[in-house]
Design a protein around this motif. Structure first.
Motif, PDB file in Angstrom:
ATOM      1  N   UNK A  14      -6.742   5.896  -5.567  1.00 34.39           N
ATOM      2  CA  UNK A  14      -7.631   4.908  -6.259  1.00 34.39           C
ATOM      3  C   UNK A  14      -8.237   3.937  -5.010  1.00 34.39           C
ATOM      4  N   UNK A  15      -9.239   3.767  -5.880  1.00 35.50           N
ATOM      5  CA  UNK A  15     -10.106   2.362  -4.910  1.00 35.50           C
ATOM      6  C   UNK A  15     -10.344   1.308  -6.382  1.00 35.50           C
ATOM      7  N   UNK A  16     -10.179   0.103  -5.994  1.00 36.45           N
ATOM      8  CA  UNK A  16     -10.870  -0.856  -7.576  1.00 36.45           C
ATOM      9  C   UNK A  16     -11.083  -2.011  -6.692  1.00 36.45           C
ATOM     10  N   UNK A  17     -12.781  -2.369  -7.183  1.00 38.73           N
ATOM     11  CA  UNK A  17     -12.919  -3.838  -6.330  1.00 38.73           C
ATOM     12  C   UNK A  17     -13.731  -4.901  -7.670  1.00 38.73           C
ATOM     13  N   UNK A  18     -13.656  -6.233  -7.012  1.00 39.33           N
ATOM     14  CA  UNK A  18     -14.630  -7.228  -7.125  1.00 39.33           C
ATOM     15  C   UNK A  18     -15.418  -7.703  -6.641  1.00 39.33           C
ATOM     16  N   UNK A  19     -16.053  -8.804  -6.647  1.00 34.85           N
ATOM     17  CA  UNK A  19     -16.632  -9.135  -5.870  1.00 34.85           C
ATOM     18  C   UNK A  19     -16.047 -10.214  -4.374  1.00 34.85           C
ATOM     19  N   UNK A  20     -14.807 -10.075  -4.538  1.00 28.84           N
ATOM     20  CA  UNK A  20     -14.436 -10.716  -3.825  1.00 28.84           C
ATOM     21  C   UNK A  20     -13.328  -9.601  -3.491  1.00 28.84           C
ATOM     22  N   UNK A  21     -12.709  -8.964  -4.389  1.00 36.23           N
ATOM     23  CA  UNK A  21     -10.931  -8.507  -2.786  1.00 36.23           C
ATOM     24  C   UNK A  21     -11.438  -6.442  -3.559  1.00 36.23           C
ATOM     25  N   UNK A  22     -10.592  -6.264  -2.645  1.00 36.70           N
ATOM     26  CA  UNK A  22     -10.267  -4.531  -3.493  1.00 36.70           C
ATOM     27  C   UNK A  22      -9.002  -4.271  -2.908  1.00 36.70           C
ATOM     28  N   UNK A  23      -8.626  -3.616  -3.190  1.00 34.48           N
ATOM     29  CA  UNK A  23      -7.937  -2.647  -3.624  1.00 34.48           C
ATOM     30  C   UNK A  23      -7.543  -0.888  -3.042  1.00 34.48           C
ATOM     31  N   UNK A  24      -7.252  -0.515  -1.803  1.00 37.29           N
ATOM     32  CA  UNK A  24      -7.004   1.155  -1.720  1.00 37.29           C
ATOM     33  C   UNK A  24      -6.287   1.558  -1.607  1.00 37.29           C
ATOM     34  N   UNK A  25      -5.386   2.951  -2.027  1.00 43.48           N
ATOM     35  CA  UNK A  25      -4.835   2.900  -2.305  1.00 43.48           C
ATOM     36  C   UNK A  25      -5.384   5.033  -1.530  1.00 43.48           C
ATOM     37  N   UNK A  26      -4.196   5.172  -0.905  1.00 44.60           N
ATOM     38  CA  UNK A  26      -4.041   6.859  -0.480  1.00 44.60           C
ATOM     39  C   UNK A  26      -2.868   7.346  -0.038  1.00 44.60           C
ATOM     40  N   UNK A  27      -3.057   8.395   0.589  1.00 43.39           N
ATOM     41  CA  UNK A  27      -1.112   9.279   0.751  1.00 43.39           C
ATOM     42  C   UNK A  27      -2.046  10.285   1.050  1.00 43.39           C
ATOM     43  N   UNK A  28      -0.897  10.496   2.718  1.00 37.34           N
ATOM     44  CA  UNK A  28      -1.641  11.783   3.580  1.00 37.34           C
ATOM     45  C   UNK A  28      -1.062  12.766   3.564  1.00 37.34           C
ATOM     46  N   UNK A  29      -2.165  13.481   3.594  1.00 38.86           N
ATOM     47  CA  UNK A  29      -2.139  15.138   2.180  1.00 38.86           C
ATOM     48  C   UNK A  29      -0.855  15.538   2.984  1.00 38.86           C
ATOM     49  N   UNK A  30      -0.482  15.651   4.256  1.00 39.63           N
ATOM     50  CA  UNK A  30       0.812  17.301   4.461  1.00 39.63           C
ATOM     51  C   UNK A  30       2.232  16.818   4.535  1.00 39.63           C
ATOM     52  N   UNK A  31       2.067  15.359   4.055  1.00 36.88           N
ATOM     53  CA  UNK A  31       3.300  14.525   3.590  1.00 36.88           C
ATOM     54  C   UNK A  31       2.963  13.040   1.845  1.00 36.88           C
ATOM     55  N   UNK A  32       2.657  14.257   1.204  1.00 30.03           N
ATOM     56  CA  UNK A  32       2.324  13.056   0.091  1.00 30.03           C
ATOM     57  C   UNK A  32       2.822  12.430  -0.879  1.00 30.03           C
ATOM     58  N   UNK A  33       4.006  11.595  -0.148  1.00 28.73           N
ATOM     59  CA  UNK A  33       5.125  10.553  -0.426  1.00 28.73           C
ATOM     60  C   UNK A  33       4.493   9.662   0.917  1.00 28.73           C
ATOM     61  N   UNK A  34       4.014   9.678   1.746  1.00 27.71           N
ATOM     62  CA  UNK A  34       3.566   8.556   2.860  1.00 27.71           C
ATOM     63  C   UNK A  34       2.768   7.943   2.002  1.00 27.71           C
ATOM     64  N   UNK A  35       3.212   6.651   1.788  1.00 25.76           N
ATOM     65  CA  UNK A  35       1.814   6.122   0.612  1.00 25.76           C
ATOM     66  C   UNK A  35       1.255   5.199   1.167  1.00 25.76           C
ATOM     67  N   UNK A  36      -0.092   4.691   1.467  1.00 27.23           N
ATOM     68  CA  UNK A  36      -0.270   3.431   2.186  1.00 27.23           C
ATOM     69  C   UNK A  36      -1.243   2.609   1.322  1.00 27.23           C
ATOM     70  N   UNK A  37      -1.777   1.178   1.472  1.00 23.66           N
ATOM     71  CA  UNK A  37      -1.799   0.586   0.642  1.00 23.66           C
ATOM     72  C   UNK A  37      -2.610  -0.413   1.036  1.00 23.66           C
ATOM     73  N   UNK A  38      -3.707  -0.682   0.925  1.00 24.26           N
ATOM     74  CA  UNK A  38      -4.677  -1.768   1.319  1.00 24.26           C
ATOM     75  C   UNK A  38      -5.142  -2.986   0.921  1.00 24.26           C
TER      76      UNK A  38
END
Length: 345
Positions: A106-130
């Protein structure tokens, strides 16, 4: 130090409405800083606003002079790795390795903020949020990116690592800058260098020095250059049990000069730092030197097990080494800091 008021509008984009900001990828504006964030959390997006005066993309723009990461190479990016029955690694960068083994959530943003959520493809339970937001202590000078790596695999992960690389192209001398790296001895730092062109693979260490006159690998250096180089960091966070997370913060920003830039880093409490300077020709020395009186850019980290580098909110500017002394500069005052990793269950 002059802190600028939070601004959501610049003259170049005054015709945009709030709805114009709600699109995949984002250009975030806070005061003099414009940050271009891709869906997967790496920088350098197409400059649809026309605010980056020296390139067609936005990575880290200081509006008075232009962008410091997108001219020439869209090379800012990050990577993550872990061991779970075998090594797993993935990364995201526009030009250095593309998107590898990272899947978008997922990726959500507005004028000043943004949040990215991804996971490792071959290890789906490893999540990274920025999570990108203006830094509250100096919203007109810096963006904060809070990074959270979570283990939801159902089993323990070992040797969890994170890498972040950028090619400095500091205007107006985009391919001839001076670069500083401080905090290489922080507890979570595994490797550092000036190789901003490296694929952000956390398992590829030690890093390499790419400057014509070597800056140093896994060691601090001050105002190395001039050259077309950048900053690269690999961090190690040890093991993560199932259900456990580790978090730390990245900061991107600039000051109108070195004094303001280091002042903001003092407000941040930065533990690992790279500063990028443009160059100017010194007639008396007959060579290029760092321009400390023009905008100075920075790329920094906190909560990575290091000492605060600029504890005084208004520190003295970093002394420029005498010609030929860069390779022997001693920075003993930057001793190993306490391990201050944040963990959550």
């Amino acid at each position: 130090m002059r802190l600028k008021n939070l601004s959501l509008a610049l003259c170049a984009i005054s015709s945009f409405t709030l709805s114009s900001w709600l699109y995949a990828d984002a250009q975030l504006v806070s005061g003099d800083i414009v940050l271009g964030v891709n869906d997967e959390g790496h920088l350098n997006v197409t400059d649809i606003m026309g605010v980056t005066i020296n390139a067609g993309s936005t990575g880290l723009t200081y509006t008075s002079v232009g962008d410091a990461t997108s001219p020439g190479c869209l090379c800012e990016g990050w990577g993550v790795s872990a061991v779970n029955g075998g090594p797993h690694t993935g990364w995201a960068s526009v030009s250095n390795g593309g998107i590898s083994n990272i899947s978008f959530d997922s990726f959500v943003s507005d004028a000043t903020t943004a949040t990215s959520n991804v996971h490792m493809t071959d290890l789906p339970g490893l999540l990274v949020k920025h999570e990108f937001m203006p830094f509250a202590g100096a919203p007109g000078n810096a963006y904060q990116a809070s990074v959270t790596i979570s283990n939801t695999t159902g089993m323990a992960l070992s040797d969890v690592r994170y890498a972040r690389m950028m090619d400095w192209d500091v205007p107006p001398t985009e391919f001839s800058e001076f670069v500083t790296i401080l905090g290489s001895d922080a507890a979570n730092v595994l490797s550092t260098s000036d190789d901003g062109f490296a694929v952000p693979d956390p398992t590829a260490i030690p890093l390499f020095d790419i400057a014509a006159d070597p800056c140093g690998v896994d060691s601090d250096f001050v105002k190395c250059g001039p050259d077309d180089h950048g900053a690269a960091f690999v961090f190690g966070f040890g093991d993560l049990a199932d259900g456990e997370s580790v978090s730390f913060d990245i900061f991107y920003g600039a000051g109108e000069d070195e004094a303001e830039a280091t002042g903001v880093l003092g407000e941040i409490g930065a533990e690992v730092v790279s500063l990028g300077y443009s160059s100017i020709f010194d007639e008396d020395l007959g060579e290029s030197v760092p321009n400390t009186d023009s905008p100075v850019f920075f790329f920094a980290f906190s909560e990575v097990g290091g000492e605060i580098i600029f504890p005084d909110p208004t520190p003295d500017p970093i002394p420029t080494p005498e010609p030929g002394s860069l390779g022997v500069l001693a920075l003993g005052c930057l001793g190993l800091g306490l391990f201050r990793r944040r963990r959550y269950q």
